[in-house]
Motif scaffolding. Structure first.
Motif, PDB file in Angstrom:
ATOM      1  N   ALA A 278      19.013  -3.561 -44.981  1.00  0.00           N
ATOM      2  CA  ALA A 278      19.374  -3.922 -46.348  1.00  0.00           C
ATOM      3  C   ALA A 278      20.882  -4.162 -46.434  1.00  0.00           C
ATOM      4  O   ALA A 278      21.663  -3.226 -46.576  1.00  0.00           O
ATOM      5  CB  ALA A 278      18.951  -2.828 -47.322  1.00  0.00           C
ATOM      6  N   ALA A 282      21.260  -7.363 -50.668  1.00  0.00           N
ATOM      7  CA  ALA A 282      20.092  -6.692 -51.240  1.00  0.00           C
ATOM      8  C   ALA A 282      20.503  -5.779 -52.398  1.00  0.00           C
ATOM      9  O   ALA A 282      19.793  -5.692 -53.414  1.00  0.00           O
ATOM     10  CB  ALA A 282      19.373  -5.883 -50.155  1.00  0.00           C
ATOM     11  N   ASP A 285      21.152  -7.998 -55.413  1.00  0.00           N
ATOM     12  CA  ASP A 285      19.908  -8.533 -55.988  1.00  0.00           C
ATOM     13  C   ASP A 285      19.175  -7.470 -56.807  1.00  0.00           C
ATOM     14  O   ASP A 285      18.653  -7.750 -57.893  1.00  0.00           O
ATOM     15  CB  ASP A 285      19.009  -9.076 -54.877  1.00  0.00           C
ATOM     16  CG  ASP A 285      19.595 -10.313 -54.190  1.00  0.00           C
ATOM     17  OD1 ASP A 285      20.551 -10.893 -54.725  1.00  0.00           O
ATOM     18  OD2 ASP A 285      19.088 -10.680 -53.112  1.00  0.00           O
ATOM     19  N   GLY A 302      18.385 -13.040 -51.734  1.00  0.00           N
ATOM     20  CA  GLY A 302      17.326 -12.959 -50.744  1.00  0.00           C
ATOM     21  C   GLY A 302      17.759 -13.159 -49.314  1.00  0.00           C
ATOM     22  O   GLY A 302      16.942 -13.008 -48.398  1.00  0.00           O
ATOM     23  N   TYR A 305      17.523 -10.318 -45.534  1.00  0.00           N
ATOM     24  CA  TYR A 305      16.636  -9.151 -45.583  1.00  0.00           C
ATOM     25  C   TYR A 305      15.253  -9.569 -46.045  1.00  0.00           C
ATOM     26  O   TYR A 305      15.065 -10.683 -46.546  1.00  0.00           O
ATOM     27  CB  TYR A 305      17.200  -8.067 -46.493  1.00  0.00           C
ATOM     28  CG  TYR A 305      17.210  -8.407 -47.972  1.00  0.00           C
ATOM     29  CD1 TYR A 305      16.184  -7.970 -48.807  1.00  0.00           C
ATOM     30  CD2 TYR A 305      18.239  -9.170 -48.531  1.00  0.00           C
ATOM     31  CE1 TYR A 305      16.188  -8.282 -50.173  1.00  0.00           C
ATOM     32  CE2 TYR A 305      18.249  -9.466 -49.888  1.00  0.00           C
ATOM     33  CZ  TYR A 305      17.217  -9.036 -50.694  1.00  0.00           C
ATOM     34  OH  TYR A 305      17.221  -9.338 -52.031  1.00  0.00           O
ATOM     35  N   TYR A 309      12.489  -4.691 -47.585  1.00  0.00           N
ATOM     36  CA  TYR A 309      13.652  -4.046 -46.944  1.00  0.00           C
ATOM     37  C   TYR A 309      13.294  -3.441 -45.589  1.00  0.00           C
ATOM     38  O   TYR A 309      13.882  -2.447 -45.168  1.00  0.00           O
ATOM     39  CB  TYR A 309      14.266  -2.968 -47.866  1.00  0.00           C
ATOM     40  CG  TYR A 309      14.444  -3.440 -49.274  1.00  0.00           C
ATOM     41  CD1 TYR A 309      15.435  -4.355 -49.595  1.00  0.00           C
ATOM     42  CD2 TYR A 309      13.591  -3.004 -50.292  1.00  0.00           C
ATOM     43  CE1 TYR A 309      15.584  -4.829 -50.896  1.00  0.00           C
ATOM     44  CE2 TYR A 309      13.734  -3.468 -51.593  1.00  0.00           C
ATOM     45  CZ  TYR A 309      14.725  -4.382 -51.878  1.00  0.00           C
ATOM     46  OH  TYR A 309      14.866  -4.854 -53.166  1.00  0.00           O
ATOM     47  N   GLU A 336      15.294   0.517 -52.651  1.00  0.00           N
ATOM     48  CA  GLU A 336      15.515   0.292 -54.078  1.00  0.00           C
ATOM     49  C   GLU A 336      15.712   1.617 -54.813  1.00  0.00           C
ATOM     50  O   GLU A 336      16.623   1.753 -55.632  1.00  0.00           O
ATOM     51  CB  GLU A 336      14.338  -0.484 -54.702  1.00  0.00           C
ATOM     52  CG  GLU A 336      14.551  -0.789 -56.182  1.00  0.00           C
ATOM     53  CD  GLU A 336      13.525  -1.759 -56.734  1.00  0.00           C
ATOM     54  OE1 GLU A 336      13.059  -1.522 -57.864  1.00  0.00           O
ATOM     55  OE2 GLU A 336      13.185  -2.747 -56.047  1.00  0.00           O
TER      56      GLU A 336
END
Length: 359
Positions: A278, A282, A285, A302, A305, A309, A336
């Motif tokens: 990641a 990432a 995003d 995008g 990655y 992930y 995340e």
């Protein structure tokens, strides 16, 4: 306050560090007495007023100004049952290979020798925080190599000595320090177990905070800069750290605790911890989607990655099946969640400091 009671003492070096403070919290919650070391006494008050608040009767502190000095840890190791050695300065302003190697190798050997002579017969385990940088050798291995605990960074030192860069020298120093650990074990055959934890880039919410966001460590500062749109170099995306493998700090701490408590199983072992790839893109995003009211860098959405992930096909990967099996889990904390929990912790600590709300 502790949920359990335990008469054992855990020594954690560099206790005010990002990973170490998490390890301290996990041990305190399990009822252990934690003894921490730092270079100055201010760390004790900072922790007891923050991350360790409520655990005052179960916390001890020892000042160790120079971890490489002979006998530096003699007092700290006395009567402890487990040693978690996380202290290893990360300073990318250093300008030579030897400046990286001295503290990394010297710190390991200093505490090992103190433990051998002064800890006592009750000592059960020694767990060192190494790094994925001691494992990955991108100069020697194929670009799609699947790295495991059997791999070592053997080329980084010669590369750094030929053309110095701080990140390469740092990685080489982590390999040299861990090699020195295992060489010491072979020569001295201690009665206690020894294990190494090799995490990728560590993310996740801190439990101990610096005074201001700009003092965050090397792995958390890029997340803050993206979230708050405080990007240096003309607003460019922060650079990727290494191969952008990631792991949550709570899982890293959990692995240290497991290795100490299961010392008969962890003895002589390395544990590689990574959950996928990641890069900073990432992070951007995720945060743009979750915080549409904030002005957050777009970059190239995008790029670099996969949506889950995981590691990217055709690129190198970091295999953590050994650590997952030891912990009895199928997957570590996802990226995340790690990022969003980190930002939630930032906002709780520094509400309103990020000024990038859209008009």
């Amino acid at each position: 306050m502790p949920h359990e009671t335990n008469s054992k003492i855990i020594l954690i070096t560099g206790i005010n560090g990002y990973i170490a403070s998490h390890i301290g919290v996990q041990f305190l919650r399990k009822g252990y007495t934690v003894r921490g070391t730092s270079r100055s006494l201010s760390a004790r008050d900072h922790l007891l007023s923050g991350a360790f608040k409520g655990y005052e009767p179960f916390y001890q502190h020892v000042v160790v100004p120079d971890i490489t000095a002979p006998g530096a840890f003699d007092e700290a190791v006395r009567a402890v049952h487990h040693i978690i050695h996380t202290a290893s300065p990360v300073d990318f302003t250093l300008t030579s290979v030897d400046a990286f190697f001295g503290p990394a190798i010297g710190g390991n050997l200093s505490i090992l020798n103190s433990a051998r002579i002064h800890a006592g017969p009750q000592l059960e385990s020694f767990v060192v925080t190494s790094s994925v940088a001691a494992v990955v050798d991108r100069w020697k291995n194929a670009p799609d190599h699947d790295y495991t605990e059997a791999d070592w960074n053997t080329t980084g030192e010669s590369v750094a000595r030929e053309t110095f860069t701080a990140p390469v020298a740092y990685g080489a120093s982590k390999a040299a320090a861990e090699r020195a650990l295992w060489d010491w074990v072979s020569a001295n055959k201690p009665s206690w177990s020894v294990a190494a934890i090799n995490p990728a880039v560590v993310t996740g919410p801190p439990v101990s905070f610096p005074a201001t966001p700009d003092k965050l460590n090397e792995t958390l500062l890029p997340i803050w800069r993206i979230y708050a749109n405080e990007l240096p170099n003309g607003g460019a995306m922060p650079p990727q750290i290494g191969g952008a493998g990631y792991i949550d700090v709570r899982d890293v701490a959990r692995m240290h605790v497991w290795a100490a408590e299961h010392h008969a199983l962890s003895n002589g072992q390395r544990y590689l911890l990574a959950n996928g790839k990641a890069p900073p893109q990432a992070v951007a995003d995720i945060l743009r989607e979750k915080f549409p009211e904030r002005d957050i860098i777009v970059g190239e959405p995008g790029k670099g990655y996969t949506p889950d992930y995981d590691f990217v096909k055709g690129e190198s990967s970091l295999v953590s099946t050994k650590a997952l099996a030891a912990l009895g889990i199928e997957r570590f904390i996802g990226f995340e969640q790690s990022v969003l929990d980190t930002v939630k912790a930032f906002e709780a600590k520094w509400p309103g400091v990020a000024k990038n709300l859209k008009q």
